[in-house]
Scaffold this active site. Sequence first.
Site, short mmCIF file in Angstrom:
data_model
loop_
_atom_site.label_atom_id
_atom_site.label_comp_id
_atom_site.label_asym_id
_atom_site.label_seq_id
_atom_site.Cartn_x
_atom_site.Cartn_y
_atom_site.Cartn_z
N HIS A 66 0.81 -1.22 0.00
CA HIS A 66 0.00 0.00 0.00
C HIS A 66 0.85 1.27 0.00
O HIS A 66 0.40 2.31 -0.48
CB HIS A 66 -0.94 0.01 1.21
CG HIS A 66 -2.19 -0.79 0.99
ND1 HIS A 66 -3.41 -0.21 0.70
CD2 HIS A 66 -2.41 -2.11 0.99
CE1 HIS A 66 -4.33 -1.15 0.54
NE2 HIS A 66 -3.75 -2.31 0.71
N ASP A 83 3.47 -19.85 1.81
CA ASP A 83 3.85 -20.95 0.92
C ASP A 83 3.10 -20.84 -0.40
O ASP A 83 2.40 -19.86 -0.65
CB ASP A 83 3.58 -22.31 1.60
CG ASP A 83 2.12 -22.47 2.01
OD1 ASP A 83 1.25 -21.73 1.50
OD2 ASP A 83 1.83 -23.34 2.86
#
Length: 336
Positions: A77, A261
């Site tokens: 952001h 992951d």
Amino acid sequence: MKMRSKTFLFLLISAVFFFSETTFAENNEEEKAVEGLVMNYYKDTCPQAEDIIKEQVKLLYKRHKNTAFSWLRNIFHDCAVESCDASLLLDSTRRMMSEKEMDRSFGLRNFRYLDTIKEAIERECPGVVSCADILVISARDGVVQLGGPHIPLKTGRRDGRRSRAEILEQYLPDHNESMSTVLEKFKSIGIDAKGVVALLGAHSVGRTHCTKIVHRLYPEVDPALNPDHVPHILKKCYDPIPDPKSVQYVRNDRGTPMIFDNNYYRNILDSKGLLIVDHQLTTDKRTRPYVVKMAKNQDYFFKEFSRALTILSENNPLTGTKGEIRRECSVVNKLH
């Protein structure tokens, strides 16, 4: 004789000009190197800076697991909106609206923990380490806490003096936008389709607020969603108009929600992506091949994520004498 004198004078002037040009070019390159981002920027001014950040990240993560998600979202952001300069962290003033108070920043929180890291740094090296560097390095170390790769990132950023709420929509990709728009916005900061797919792998951890996905559930369920996954989502998002203050959410990955992951890619290939952008990654011919490859090979995902995050972290930083080193991350120095 006159001819020889003219020739000698011409050669002398040429040599002086060439030497001046060469010296000017070398000085310019040296100036660029000094003003740009480098590895271990604080080695002389605050040699323990990155160790302090790492230790604080570990301590805060041990107490509050969800901080790592916040740090990872912060870098996206902040750095995607024109410059990696901690403008995201500034509070609103009478003259300036804060980026973090915009609708697009809904769900961003835990800024107080960045303040905790800044305070620890200030006790050791007051006025030296920027909030922009703390934001970037805390995100990197947060990824490690979640089981992701360690990414060597440069430092040397300085802090901006204004928030960019008015242009946030222009730069920040939205989860409901077309894949073409998303790719174009990332391309503007040097991140290609492969990098976009890798960065969105951050959805492997954290959660999605119901306010962002109810349009896929009510009045009718989006047929693109895996029907076996829908009951779980409806149980979590039971209200067609959820109250933002009640913080209703769904974990992005039910299997390994706290581990960074490649399970995200397997989920979206199985139509379990919560956001429109997750679904589009698997259907757009520009991105699907990378989704398939990252689903099969976690090392490949880590490699491309590291590359893309590095590019993001180096987006148009303030360096050298630009900007400032804020004493507090939420306020520019002149307001003190």
